[in-house]
Write a protein that holds these residues in place. Structure first.
Motif: not given
Length: 50
Positions: A12-30
């Protein structure tokens, strides 16, 4: 690495700003730069558990 996002904390809550923690890209990632992004109507249905 914190990344800006939008999230709904409940069905029931509206979409709102949020922060997510991402891992560092690995050598096989683009890495890409996303310049623009929108919320799809199906995203709203998923957030509402429909």
């Amino acid at each position: 690495m914190p990344t800006k996002a939008f999230a709904a904390h409940s069905e029931t809550s509206p979409l709102g700003p949020f922060s997510i923690q991402r891992r560092e890209p690995r050598p096989v990632n683009v890495e890409i730069d996303i310049l623009f992004c929108r919320v799809c109507h199906s995203d709203i249905h998923i957030a509402r558990n429909e």
